[in-house]
Scaffold this motif. Sequence first.
Motif, PDB file in Angstrom:
ATOM      1  N   MET A  42      62.704  93.505 117.605  1.00  0.00           N
ATOM      2  CA  MET A  42      64.097  93.943 117.541  1.00  0.00           C
ATOM      3  C   MET A  42      64.137  95.467 117.555  1.00  0.00           C
ATOM      4  O   MET A  42      63.425  96.117 116.797  1.00  0.00           O
ATOM      5  N   SER A  43      64.934  96.049 118.439  1.00  0.00           N
ATOM      6  CA  SER A  43      65.016  97.503 118.531  1.00  0.00           C
ATOM      7  C   SER A  43      65.675  98.080 117.286  1.00  0.00           C
ATOM      8  O   SER A  43      66.523  97.456 116.639  1.00  0.00           O
ATOM      9  N   ILE A  44      65.262  99.289 116.954  1.00  0.00           N
ATOM     10  CA  ILE A  44      65.791  99.975 115.773  1.00  0.00           C
ATOM     11  C   ILE A  44      66.868 100.946 116.232  1.00  0.00           C
ATOM     12  O   ILE A  44      66.596 101.836 117.055  1.00  0.00           O
ATOM     13  N   PRO A  45      68.089 100.834 115.749  1.00  0.00           N
ATOM     14  CA  PRO A  45      69.142 101.779 116.138  1.00  0.00           C
ATOM     15  C   PRO A  45      68.744 103.204 115.771  1.00  0.00           C
ATOM     16  O   PRO A  45      68.192 103.463 114.701  1.00  0.00           O
ATOM     17  N   ARG A  46      69.033 104.119 116.682  1.00  0.00           N
ATOM     18  CA  ARG A  46      68.714 105.538 116.476  1.00  0.00           C
ATOM     19  C   ARG A  46      70.014 106.322 116.573  1.00  0.00           C
ATOM     20  O   ARG A  46      70.727 106.237 117.579  1.00  0.00           O
ATOM     21  N   LEU A  47      70.314 107.095 115.540  1.00  0.00           N
ATOM     22  CA  LEU A  47      71.616 107.732 115.436  1.00  0.00           C
ATOM     23  C   LEU A  47      71.488 109.224 115.169  1.00  0.00           C
ATOM     24  O   LEU A  47      70.629 109.664 114.398  1.00  0.00           O
ATOM     25  N   TYR A  48      72.383 109.990 115.800  1.00  0.00           N
ATOM     26  CA  TYR A  48      72.499 111.418 115.523  1.00  0.00           C
ATOM     27  C   TYR A  48      73.547 111.620 114.435  1.00  0.00           C
ATOM     28  O   TYR A  48      74.658 111.084 114.506  1.00  0.00           O
ATOM     29  N   LEU A  49      73.202 112.412 113.423  1.00  0.00           N
ATOM     30  CA  LEU A  49      74.125 112.745 112.348  1.00  0.00           C
ATOM     31  C   LEU A  49      74.160 114.255 112.187  1.00  0.00           C
ATOM     32  O   LEU A  49      73.118 114.896 112.075  1.00  0.00           O
ATOM     33  N   ASP A  50      75.320 114.818 112.151  1.00  0.00           N
ATOM     34  CA  ASP A  50      75.445 116.269 111.967  1.00  0.00           C
ATOM     35  C   ASP A  50      75.506 116.596 110.479  1.00  0.00           C
ATOM     36  O   ASP A  50      76.469 117.193 109.989  1.00  0.00           O
ATOM     37  N   GLN A  51      74.474 116.175 109.762  1.00  0.00           N
ATOM     38  CA  GLN A  51      74.382 116.385 108.324  1.00  0.00           C
ATOM     39  C   GLN A  51      72.923 116.586 107.946  1.00  0.00           C
ATOM     40  O   GLN A  51      72.021 116.131 108.662  1.00  0.00           O
ATOM     41  N   PRO A  52      72.651 117.260 106.813  1.00  0.00           N
ATOM     42  CA  PRO A  52      71.262 117.424 106.375  1.00  0.00           C
ATOM     43  C   PRO A  52      70.612 116.066 106.119  1.00  0.00           C
ATOM     44  O   PRO A  52      71.261 115.132 105.638  1.00  0.00           O
ATOM     45  N   LEU A  53      69.329 115.964 106.448  1.00  0.00           N
ATOM     46  CA  LEU A  53      68.572 114.741 106.219  1.00  0.00           C
ATOM     47  C   LEU A  53      67.407 115.035 105.287  1.00  0.00           C
ATOM     48  O   LEU A  53      66.612 115.933 105.539  1.00  0.00           O
ATOM     49  N   GLN A  64      75.094 113.162 123.499  1.00  0.00           N
ATOM     50  CA  GLN A  64      74.609 112.612 122.231  1.00  0.00           C
ATOM     51  C   GLN A  64      74.035 111.215 122.425  1.00  0.00           C
ATOM     52  O   GLN A  64      72.952 110.888 121.927  1.00  0.00           O
ATOM     53  N   GLU A  65      74.752 110.377 123.158  1.00  0.00           N
ATOM     54  CA  GLU A  65      74.267 109.019 123.400  1.00  0.00           C
ATOM     55  C   GLU A  65      72.940 109.034 124.147  1.00  0.00           C
ATOM     56  O   GLU A  65      72.020 108.272 123.828  1.00  0.00           O
ATOM     57  N   ALA A  66      72.836 109.914 125.152  1.00  0.00           N
ATOM     58  CA  ALA A  66      71.582 110.000 125.907  1.00  0.00           C
ATOM     59  C   ALA A  66      70.446 110.479 125.024  1.00  0.00           C
ATOM     60  O   ALA A  66      69.310 109.992 125.128  1.00  0.00           O
ATOM     61  N   ALA A  67      70.710 111.440 124.140  1.00  0.00           N
ATOM     62  CA  ALA A  67      69.668 111.944 123.239  1.00  0.00           C
ATOM     63  C   ALA A  67      69.199 110.856 122.278  1.00  0.00           C
ATOM     64  O   ALA A  67      68.006 110.757 121.964  1.00  0.00           O
ATOM     65  N   GLU A  68      70.128 110.030 121.815  1.00  0.00           N
ATOM     66  CA  GLU A  68      69.748 108.922 120.929  1.00  0.00           C
ATOM     67  C   GLU A  68      68.824 107.948 121.637  1.00  0.00           C
ATOM     68  O   GLU A  68      67.850 107.453 121.060  1.00  0.00           O
ATOM     69  N   GLN A  69      69.090 107.682 122.890  1.00  0.00           N
ATOM     70  CA  GLN A  69      68.313 106.695 123.627  1.00  0.00           C
ATOM     71  C   GLN A  69      66.959 107.229 124.085  1.00  0.00           C
ATOM     72  O   GLN A  69      65.978 106.486 124.142  1.00  0.00           O
ATOM     73  N   CYS A  70      66.873 108.508 124.433  1.00  0.00           N
ATOM     74  CA  CYS A  70      65.632 109.029 125.013  1.00  0.00           C
ATOM     75  C   CYS A  70      64.697 109.645 123.972  1.00  0.00           C
ATOM     76  O   CYS A  70      63.669 110.210 124.330  1.00  0.00           O
TER      77      CYS A  70
END
Length: 258
Positions: A1-12, A129-135
């Motif tokens: 199962m693929s793991i969702p990858r998300l961009y967040l504009d917040q400190p991690l 953003q979507e492309a960066a999440e996928q690649c």
Amino acid sequence: MSIPRLYLDQPLEAGREVPATSGQAHYLGSVMRRAPGDAVLLFNGRDGEWEGRIAAIRKDRCTLAPERLARPQAPQADTRLLVAALKRDAMEWVVEKATELGIGLIQPVLTRRSVADRVNTTRLAAIAQEAAEQCERLGLPRVEPARPLPAVLDAWDGIPLLVGAERRESPSLGRVAQGMHAPWAWLVGPEGGFERVELDDLARRAFVSTASLGPRILRAETAAVAGLALLQALAGDWDDQPISIGDRALGSSARAGT
């Protein structure tokens, strides 16, 4: 199962829960059918990529918990694409592919033969953003508002600007790029090419070099992507070691709703 990858504009950071956007919450819960405790990958362009989990999710609300740094943030080379404003579908495709190719800045320019006189920067940024999440990029390209080409050139900071030209006397882009390293920028004109006055203006700029992409006339979007691919291969980051993803599923289709 693929793991969702998300961009967040917040400190991690480990132990600091962060809220997802409402679009991301909808995507995780309603589209991906994820639940609390399920794995996610998170990045913000500053703190690297983090393995984490969904701490809580309900309708359009979701809280994410970063747990472990998976990849440290790598420096982004200064590589830029300047492209004459194209029709919507072509422009969106160029932004998606430029993001996948690792370009750091995308600047739409308005030329005398541009087929569009405005650009939806917000929409293009969402596509990037979507492309960066996928690649699996660690950051997003900066998508600038469209500006007239002369204004962009007048404010230029002097890094080498390679211009796709149809004139036969221009050397090939492969020859021009030999021995180059970032920073660099690639400029592609509109369908029909630059007008003579624009070419003359470019020729007067000390930071500009013209280059050919071969004997065939290419569509603007094809020239943009072909040039970027060649430049990344000869003068970009394609010689770096490939990212080790271990057991991570390939082809993740995480999408952050906007």
